[in-house]
Design a protein around this motif. Structure first.
Motif: not given
Lengths: 308, 308
Positions: B37-66
């Motif tokens: 969806a980040s290939q399109f001009n939309v304001d996207s947000g995720i509802v989900s859940i992760v554990g403490g083992d989920f790297p912050k860098s993975y969330l940052q990857k998504l944030n970098q795609k707005k």
């Protein structure tokens, strides 16, 4: 009007599907190809062979569709080729119950004199040596030569098959056979390898999943029409081929762009073929029905998307 | 700009294909949907859940795609959902080697306040009760609600699935699942039955054989692009869904004609997803590449045939 010469079997088929079964009915590649091609404005003739048991009424059915059967040899004291098969619930899977070659065992095709100059040549699925003999009888190369084959010939007559394939413009083959012929799983890679064997155009038939046309790095796809009922898939591949070459022959245009339309025309006719047992649907098919369903193909595939 | 809310998993995937294998890498339906969806001009947000083992860098990857990840709950003392699978030579067939629900076992989705008014809602493959809870938190019905599901929920939570399906506009489902859900082999009949469960639009995904869109007796087909190499099919279905809803959300047009373009947009993005392991190809994908391949889809499917 273009002359279209069709090599292929005339046969008795006995078919069993989840929806019923038939006694021996009219079948064979040349039957389905010529019935499909009869939907176009072409002058078609068949080269084939039958036994004394083949009803004259079957040939008359074809003649009524203006299909010339003077190239059909009748061997009075022998029997017609017979095939029997059973389809599973997944109609893509079938068991062959019987194959009796009969007259086919000694078939030496003889192109009638008035079809020695065809504009288009369709070599239906048969022994590659028989296909080659027809090519050799024609003194001036037709505008377009299309060949259909199957895994049986790959397994048993590989060298002869390679010789005849090298001489044709278009090969039609199903997806599993394309993989077997090329040793490649990807159909893109398979088509590239098959190009290198001779045919400039490779048509890969995927049954209910449609058909792909490949040419020199280009690809075109025609879906199968999603149908409520598929009653009997027998002859669908041959009907596709007959629609393909019928379209090409009637338009006198062997360009890639026109070949795309031919793939659609073939898929369109095949979608009718499977709606009833055997040739029944193709025999009664009207040009209005064909045109109506072409519109459905347009609605099924055409979209308008902006490219920036 | 349209607001698009995406419910789905964030996960660790470990993948084995005939071409290699990975350790635990970034995966999950919400990941693939939001990257597409980040290939399109939309304001996207995720509802989900992760554990403490989920790297912050993975969330940052998504944030970098707005992509807004403020709706991702982090449970520090638990582990992230993990899936492991192995694909066969026929990449349509896979074995699940491991499924560890971990944080997913007690997931109570909570839509962030600034995403309580989405214009478009994508309910990725999850327990139907979780999908329903998201619908119930949104006070004004979005313009379009799309739901993806799978056979696991049909087998284990049929009643809950039927309740949530009744509330959505579009369902995306694969061919075998559509047959299971409807009890019909014909996909046309299957789609008709699924329509009667609620969704006005039924999208049937056929993997390498493309996707069908059904609406009220109409059908549209998008092929999969024939590729030289399919490296890893993981995420292709979610990428398709993300491209589908991304196109719809960015164009603010929920007509059937526009939905055809959305099916093409989804197929287009899925064709990239499978070219590398995991999310790698989607992370690096440029809009120029997307546009170039859309042209290939046009060449693959568009034809000009005269209707008399």
């Amino acid at each position: 009007m273009s002359k279209l010469l069709i090599l292929g079997t005339l046969a008795f088929d006995a078919i069993e599907t989840p929806f019923g079964k038939t006694d021996k009915i009219l079948g064979g590649a040349a039957t389905y190809i010529s019935l499909a091609a009869s939907q176009f404005n072409v002058d078609s003739g068949i080269v084939s062979i039958v036994g004394g048991d083949f009803p004259k009424s079957y040939l008359q059915k074809l003649n009524q569709k203006k299909i010339d059967t003077s190239g059909v040899e009748i061997v009075e004291d022998k029997k017609t080729f017979f095939w029997s098969g059973k389809y599973h619930n997944d109609l893509n899977v079938r068991d062959t119950l019987a194959t009796e070659l009969n007259v086919l065992a000694d078939f030496k095709p003889k192109v009638p004199e008035h079809f020695l100059n065809p504009d288009f040549l369709m070599l239906g699925n048969l022994h590659p040596t028989v296909q080659m003999e027809v090519i050799q009888q024609i003194p001036i190369r037709p505008k377009l030569v299309v060949l259909d084959t199957m895994n049986f010939w790959m397994n048993n007559t590989w060298d002869e098959l390679m010789e005849v394939i090298a001489k044709v413009d278009v090969i039609t083959i199903n997806d599993e056979e394309a993989r077997q012929m090329s040793g490649e799983y990807s159909l893109v890679k398979a088509a590239n390898k098959i190009h290198s064997l001779g045919p400039r155009y490779v048509v890969i038939k995927k049954g209910e999943h449609g058909a792909l046309l490949f040419e020199n790095g280009n690809a075109f796809f025609a879906p199968a029409l999603p149908l409520e009922e598929v009653f009997d898939p027998t002859g669908a591949g041959d009907t596709f081929a007959g629609g393909f070459i019928g379209h090409m022959a009637s338009t006198h245009d062997i360009s890639y762009e026109n070949m795309k339309r031919a793939v659609i025309a073939g898929s369109n006719l095949a979608s009718f073929c499977v709606e009833k047992f055997g040739t029944e649907r193709m025999e009664e098919l009207t040009s209005e029905e064909v045109q109506d369903r072409l519109l459905q193909f347009k609605l099924l595939t055409q979209f308008d998307i902006e490219l920036s």
